[in-house]
Design a protein around this motif. Structure first.
Motif, short mmCIF file in Angstrom:
data_model
loop_
_atom_site.label_atom_id
_atom_site.label_comp_id
_atom_site.label_asym_id
_atom_site.label_seq_id
_atom_site.Cartn_x
_atom_site.Cartn_y
_atom_site.Cartn_z
N GLY A 272 19.61 -7.20 16.10
CA GLY A 272 18.89 -8.15 15.25
C GLY A 272 17.46 -7.72 15.00
N GLU A 273 16.77 -7.29 16.04
CA GLU A 273 15.40 -6.81 15.90
C GLU A 273 15.35 -5.57 15.01
N THR A 274 16.39 -4.73 15.13
CA THR A 274 16.44 -3.52 14.31
C THR A 274 16.56 -3.87 12.84
N ILE A 275 17.42 -4.81 12.49
CA ILE A 275 17.56 -5.21 11.09
C ILE A 275 16.25 -5.78 10.57
N ALA A 276 15.56 -6.55 11.41
CA ALA A 276 14.26 -7.10 11.00
C ALA A 276 13.26 -5.98 10.71
N MET A 277 13.24 -4.93 11.56
CA MET A 277 12.33 -3.81 11.32
C MET A 277 12.71 -3.07 10.04
N LEU A 278 14.00 -2.90 9.80
CA LEU A 278 14.44 -2.21 8.60
C LEU A 278 14.03 -2.99 7.36
N ARG A 279 14.18 -4.29 7.39
CA ARG A 279 13.80 -5.11 6.22
C ARG A 279 12.29 -5.08 6.00
N SER A 280 11.54 -5.03 7.08
CA SER A 280 10.09 -4.91 6.95
C SER A 280 9.72 -3.56 6.33
#
Length: 286
Positions: A272-280
């Protein structure tokens, strides 16, 4: 290519493993089987290691000797019938080196792939424009037609992520992989968007190892662990270089890389944190 040369395929590799498994299950040595079949022991060795073709009638005789149950024997015989048919990537064999054809065959038959990448997005997750940008950096690269064939292979490999028997993929990417603007901002944004899509597939786990982790156990470079269904090939570790690939299936070496991967995924951002970083990152690239 020499006339009559055996070209391993996914089916022939599975066939070799099944025949070896059936012999070992019965507790027969290669020497004993070769004697019963009227062969040199070297012939059986080559068959069980997928180094030579095996005729369907010989497979029938072997399975009879191994007392294989009929339903399983029928499935193995069907493997023998299709083992000589070329795999999909053989049409591009002139564009990709033989050592990488071996990897494509292994990836096609693997059930799970675990990998750490320090510099670039793994090929199985690359967009066409991202892959092209990387290929164009190669010194002494081939003609444009060869690069186009290489791109077709790379795109075709991605079918394993969404097919009827999808690959279970667990990838850890160093943060530098998503920060390096390969091909420029537009190409990189498209690539990171693709990573977000792939990360949400049921059989894919994607993590980023952030810079803030500091030093870590895999600073020597990227690696891939390939795992196979029971009775198939033993697990393998693959290390890619500019001029070839290195494989090992020695138990202690494979276990070392398993422990290394466990350490990396424990220290990386969660999915989940990874997807958030990717979207950022996508926002930053827009």
């Amino acid at each position: 290519m020499a006339r009559g040369k055996h070209i391993p395929t996914v089916a022939s590799t599975r066939l070799a493993a099944e025949l070896r498994s059936q012999r070992e299950k019965l507790g027969m040595s290669q020497e004993a089987v070769a004697e019963r079949m009227g062969w040199a022991e070297s012939k059986l060795y080559r068959i069980e290691n997928d180094k030579s073709r095996v005729l369907v009638r010989d497979v029938r005789r072997m399975l009879g000797l191994y007392e294989t149950e009929q339903a399983q024997a029928d499935a193995i015989i069907e493997l023998a019938r299709v083992a000589g048919e070329p795999d999909w990537w053989h049409q591009y064999s002139g564009a990709i080196p033989e050592w990488f054809q071996v990897y494509v065959a292994l990836e096609t038959s693997a059930s799970h792939v675990l990998g750490y990448d320090s510099e670039l997005v793994p090929g199985i997750m690359q967009t066409e424009r991202y892959a092209r940008a990387i290929m164009m950096t190669a010194p002494g690269r081939g003609p444009d037609e060869e690069i186009e064939d290489q791109l077709k292979v790379r795109v075709s490999r991605q079918a394993r992520l969404t097919g009827t028997n999808p690959l279970n993929l667990w990838a850890v990417l160093n943060e530098s992989v998503i920060r390096r603007k390969v091909g420029g901002p537009d190409v990189m944004r498209e690539q990171v968007e693709r990573l977000v899509e792939i990360a949400q597939l049921r059989t894919v786990t994607l993590q980023v190892l952030p810079f803030e982790v500091g030093e870590h156990s895999a600073m020597h470079g990227s690696f891939t662990i390939l795992q196979f269904p029971p009775a198939h090939d033993p697990d393998k570790v693959y290390l890619e270089q500019q001029i070839g690939g290195i494989y090992t299936q020695k138990m202690q070496e494979v276990e070392r890389y398993r422990l290394l991967f466990d350490d990396l995924r424990a220290r990386a951002l969660g999915p989940g944190e990874t997807i958030a970083m990717l979207r950022s990152t996508i926002t930053e690239l827009t």
